[in-house]
Motif scaffolding. Structure first.
Motif, PDB file in Angstrom:
ATOM      1  N   VAL A  55      -7.143   3.524  10.517  1.00  0.00           N
ATOM      2  CA  VAL A  55      -6.435   2.461   9.789  1.00  0.00           C
ATOM      3  C   VAL A  55      -7.118   2.269   8.438  1.00  0.00           C
ATOM      4  O   VAL A  55      -8.345   2.198   8.365  1.00  0.00           O
ATOM      5  N   PHE A  56      -6.320   2.186   7.384  1.00  0.00           N
ATOM      6  CA  PHE A  56      -6.878   1.978   6.044  1.00  0.00           C
ATOM      7  C   PHE A  56      -6.238   0.753   5.414  1.00  0.00           C
ATOM      8  O   PHE A  56      -5.012   0.651   5.334  1.00  0.00           O
ATOM      9  N   THR A  57      -7.063  -0.169   4.988  1.00  0.00           N
ATOM     10  CA  THR A  57      -6.594  -1.371   4.300  1.00  0.00           C
ATOM     11  C   THR A  57      -7.194  -1.412   2.895  1.00  0.00           C
ATOM     12  O   THR A  57      -8.231  -0.802   2.631  1.00  0.00           O
ATOM     13  N   HIS A  58      -6.555  -2.160   2.013  1.00  0.00           N
ATOM     14  CA  HIS A  58      -6.964  -2.192   0.606  1.00  0.00           C
ATOM     15  C   HIS A  58      -7.720  -3.456   0.221  1.00  0.00           C
ATOM     16  O   HIS A  58      -8.095  -3.594  -0.945  1.00  0.00           O
ATOM     17  N   TRP A 125       1.496   0.607  -3.656  1.00  0.00           N
ATOM     18  CA  TRP A 125       2.829   1.140  -3.346  1.00  0.00           C
ATOM     19  C   TRP A 125       2.892   2.646  -3.598  1.00  0.00           C
ATOM     20  O   TRP A 125       3.644   3.362  -2.917  1.00  0.00           O
ATOM     21  N   LEU A 126       2.112   3.126  -4.545  1.00  0.00           N
ATOM     22  CA  LEU A 126       2.071   4.559  -4.833  1.00  0.00           C
ATOM     23  C   LEU A 126       1.026   5.273  -3.978  1.00  0.00           C
ATOM     24  O   LEU A 126       1.257   6.384  -3.497  1.00  0.00           O
ATOM     25  N   ALA A 127      -0.120   4.629  -3.787  1.00  0.00           N
ATOM     26  CA  ALA A 127      -1.230   5.272  -3.072  1.00  0.00           C
ATOM     27  C   ALA A 127      -0.936   5.445  -1.586  1.00  0.00           C
ATOM     28  O   ALA A 127      -1.306   6.472  -0.995  1.00  0.00           O
ATOM     29  N   PRO A 129       1.995   6.003   0.193  1.00  0.00           N
ATOM     30  CA  PRO A 129       2.807   7.188   0.540  1.00  0.00           C
ATOM     31  C   PRO A 129       2.067   8.505   0.291  1.00  0.00           C
ATOM     32  O   PRO A 129       2.173   9.439   1.096  1.00  0.00           O
ATOM     33  N   LEU A 130       1.311   8.570  -0.840  1.00  0.00           N
ATOM     34  CA  LEU A 130       0.563   9.792  -1.112  1.00  0.00           C
ATOM     35  C   LEU A 130      -0.532  10.001  -0.070  1.00  0.00           C
ATOM     36  O   LEU A 130      -0.763  11.133   0.387  1.00  0.00           O
ATOM     37  N   GLY A 131      -1.194   8.931   0.302  1.00  0.00           N
ATOM     38  CA  GLY A 131      -2.220   9.038   1.323  1.00  0.00           C
ATOM     39  C   GLY A 131      -1.643   9.432   2.673  1.00  0.00           C
ATOM     40  O   GLY A 131      -2.263  10.181   3.434  1.00  0.00           O
ATOM     41  N   GLN A 132      -0.454   8.947   2.964  1.00  0.00           N
ATOM     42  CA  GLN A 132       0.196   9.279   4.234  1.00  0.00           C
ATOM     43  C   GLN A 132       0.542  10.758   4.316  1.00  0.00           C
ATOM     44  O   GLN A 132       0.473  11.374   5.397  1.00  0.00           O
ATOM     45  N   LEU A 133       0.900  11.343   3.167  1.00  0.00           N
ATOM     46  CA  LEU A 133       1.196  12.776   3.141  1.00  0.00           C
ATOM     47  C   LEU A 133      -0.051  13.612   3.424  1.00  0.00           C
ATOM     48  O   LEU A 133       0.026  14.645   4.101  1.00  0.00           O
ATOM     49  N   PHE A 140      -1.743   3.486   6.946  1.00  0.00           N
ATOM     50  CA  PHE A 140      -2.037   2.833   5.675  1.00  0.00           C
ATOM     51  C   PHE A 140      -1.333   1.474   5.642  1.00  0.00           C
ATOM     52  O   PHE A 140      -0.109   1.398   5.551  1.00  0.00           O
ATOM     53  N   GLN A 141      -2.133   0.420   5.701  1.00  0.00           N
ATOM     54  CA  GLN A 141      -1.588  -0.930   5.737  1.00  0.00           C
ATOM     55  C   GLN A 141      -1.121  -1.359   4.341  1.00  0.00           C
ATOM     56  O   GLN A 141      -1.811  -1.106   3.344  1.00  0.00           O
TER      57      GLN A 141
END
Length: 253
Positions: A55-58, A125-127, A129-133, A140-141
């Motif tokens: 799990v990754f939170t910001h 919002w950009l990071a 989806p890219l991280g999920q790929l 990604f929370q």
């Protein structure tokens, strides 16, 4: 002396636009550097070296980046006062000391908080989806600026930022480093004084089990801690702002 001598809307707006134009390039560079570091180092590299993380939170990144960037920008708010030629130009601006203080306070406190929070939200919002790929196994929370963790970070920033704004006026060079040094020394002296005042509490026997410690339960109810909280949240920032304004007015004289 009338109110217009201290604050005149058209004059203040012209000063605010001037300060915004001067800081535009620096703010843009700050965003580019910070968000690249957050994406490639804090997120991608961190997930690469810790593959067990699911799990990754910001919120941790938001807190640290808001405080660091905001403190640096605040310490540069009155940097012109540290240069002889720029100092004369700044003091000769057709604006009152209050307007000069208010413009920088708005830009580095409320202005920076709002701008950075919006920019950080767009970054996530950009990071995400890219991280999920790249890491499909990681959850990604989404970042919520109204989350208590984010709100708490903003509250701490709005209070502590006042010290770096004051340091920007008081120190002619390396204001950020000097302000950090003063804060460290003052904090150390306060902790030393608190130790001697609460010596009996520090030396009293207590039990600790996991994350729970009886000592911290007693400490949080001590009058010293309660007074310190009141002073921090309600007195520190207004006092720092007032001293900053007086320092600007004194330098004009």
């Amino acid at each position: 002396m009338t109110l217009l001598n201290h604050f005149e809307p058209a004059r203040f707006w012209a000063l605010l636009k001037l300060q915004l134009a001067r800081s535009r390039k620096g703010v843009t560079m700050t965003f580019l550097i910070v968000f690249n570091l957050l994406f490639f180092v804090s997120m991608l590299l961190n997930l690469y070296v810790e593959p067990a993380q699911k799990v990754f939170t910001h919120y941790g990144d938001f807190t640290s980046s808001l405080l660091i960037t905001g403190f640096i920008l605040s310490s540069l708010a009155f940097r012109d006062l540290g240069h002889p030629l720029k100092r004369y130009h700044f003091l000769a601006l057709p604006a009152s000391a209050f307007e000069k203080f208010l413009s920088q306070w708005l830009l580095t406190s409320l202005g920076w908080t709002c701008l950075y929070t919006v920019a950080f939200t767009l970054y996530t919002w950009l990071a995400n989806p890219l991280g999920q790929l790249l890491f499909p196994e990681v959850d990604f929370q989404p970042f919520n600026p109204l989350n208590p963790k984010a709100v708490s970070a903003i509250q701490f920033y709005l209070v502590l930022q006042s010290l770096f704004l004051l340091g920007s006026v008081q120190f002619r060079g390396y204001a950020f480093a000097k302000t950090i040094g003063v804060i460290s020394v003052f904090t150390g002296l306060c902790l030393l004084a608190a130790y001697f005042i609460m010596k009996e509490l520090f030396l009293s026997p207590h039990e600790c089990h996991g994350y729970h410690c009886e000592y911290f339960d007693h400490f949080s109810h001590h009058w010293i801690w309660l007074v310190a909280k009141v002073l921090f949240w309600w007195l520190l920032a207004p006092l720092s702002w007032f001293i900053t304004f007086l320092a600007i007015r004194e330098k004009e004289v």
